[in-house]
Design a protein around this motif. Structure first.
Motif, PDB file in Angstrom:
ATOM      1  N   GLY A   1      17.393 -46.755 109.780  1.00 23.38           N
ATOM      2  CA  GLY A   1      18.368 -47.713 108.878  1.00 23.38           C
ATOM      3  C   GLY A   1      19.805 -47.854 109.823  1.00 23.38           C
ATOM      4  O   GLY A   1      20.785 -48.619 109.183  1.00 23.38           O
ATOM      5  N   LEU A   2      19.843 -47.386 111.039  1.00 21.65           N
ATOM      6  CA  LEU A   2      21.210 -47.733 111.910  1.00 21.65           C
ATOM      7  C   LEU A   2      20.972 -48.872 112.855  1.00 21.65           C
ATOM      8  O   LEU A   2      19.828 -49.184 113.283  1.00 21.65           O
ATOM      9  CB  LEU A   2      21.558 -46.227 112.555  1.00 21.65           C
ATOM     10  N   ASP A   3      22.193 -49.320 113.071  1.00 23.40           N
ATOM     11  CA  ASP A   3      21.980 -50.615 113.806  1.00 23.40           C
ATOM     12  C   ASP A   3      22.183 -49.995 115.206  1.00 23.40           C
ATOM     13  O   ASP A   3      22.875 -49.059 115.790  1.00 23.40           O
ATOM     14  CB  ASP A   3      23.493 -51.346 113.938  1.00 23.40           C
ATOM     15  N   CYS A   4      21.311 -50.530 116.101  1.00 23.13           N
ATOM     16  CA  CYS A   4      21.287 -50.103 117.376  1.00 23.13           C
ATOM     17  C   CYS A   4      22.240 -51.075 118.506  1.00 23.13           C
ATOM     18  O   CYS A   4      22.794 -51.924 117.806  1.00 23.13           O
ATOM     19  CB  CYS A   4      19.836 -50.324 117.986  1.00 23.13           C
ATOM     20  N   PRO A   5      22.333 -50.630 119.584  1.00 23.70           N
ATOM     21  CA  PRO A   5      23.685 -51.461 120.296  1.00 23.70           C
ATOM     22  C   PRO A   5      23.256 -53.023 120.574  1.00 23.70           C
ATOM     23  O   PRO A   5      24.192 -53.856 120.622  1.00 23.70           O
ATOM     24  CB  PRO A   5      23.528 -50.937 121.757  1.00 23.70           C
TER      25      PRO A   5
END
Length: 208
Positions: A118-122
């Motif tokens: 659920g986290l945004d990657c770079p």
């Protein structure tokens, strides 16, 4: 002393003849030929101590390498820049046809990190930012990935200078980026990747 046997211990050592003493070959001083590794104490291939008729055969490239070399030698100067333009065009066409602004979060292809954590990657939001850029919506593109929007003019200029020089021989001013600038940009990108995942305002505005 008369009549006694003289042993090797009692016999005085003879002085060696300098003409009969073998002299070891000198170490090579010049560079070794291509494909030959110099060894300490080995004779130089170009010297008189190298055995006559002894040579190392060059390593023959495999069939695929020969094919690539032939294509590269016969291709015109503009072939590689044209192939790069084709790759960039395919990426733009994919962004336009897929319309990532209306696709589901788990639609294929999807970011593996965001799908599992659920986290945004770079790089999350880059495709949507490209879609908005191609439609002239700069604020929306910066909202999804402003670092990508910031780097697009520099990447475009680097490509134009390289492709123009390769295909047409243009001598445009080169954009030189020293390691400190690149390191600072990567560090800022890493900080941006962390900050955009923080669950507090105003950082939640960066989450895509």
């Amino acid at each position: 002393m008369y009549g006694e046997r003289v042993t090797s211990v009692d016999r005085p050592a003879a002085t060696p003849d300098p003409q009969t003493v073998p002299v070891p070959p000198a170490a090579p001083t010049g560079p070794a030929p291509d494909g030959v590794h110099a060894v300490a104490g080995a004779p130089d291939p170009g010297s008189a101590n190298w055995p006559a008729g002894v040579a190392y055969a060059p390593v023959e490239p495999d069939r695929f390498t020969r094919l690539v070399l032939r294509l590269h030698a016969r291709a015109p100067r503009w072939a590689v820049p044209l192939a790069a333009v084709g790759c960039v065009g395919l990426g733009m066409a994919y962004a336009l046809l897929s319309d990532p602004t209306h696709s589901d979060p788990d639609a294929r292809p999807s970011c593996l990190l965001k799908l599992t954590t659920g986290l945004d990657c770079p790089g999350c939001g880059g495709t949507r930012a490209l879609w908005y850029l191609l439609h002239g919506d700069l604020p929306a593109a910066a909202r999804h990935h402003f670092l990508f929007v910031f780097s697009v003019p520099f990447l475009a200029y680097l490509f134009v200078t390289w492709a123009g020089n390769r295909a047409f021989g243009w001598r445009l001013p080169e954009l030189r980026l020293n390691p400190k600038v690149l390191g600072g940009f990567l560090a800022f990108w890493l900080a941006f990747s962390v900050v955009r995942n923080l669950p507090w305002a105003p950082f939640t505005a960066l989450y895509v």
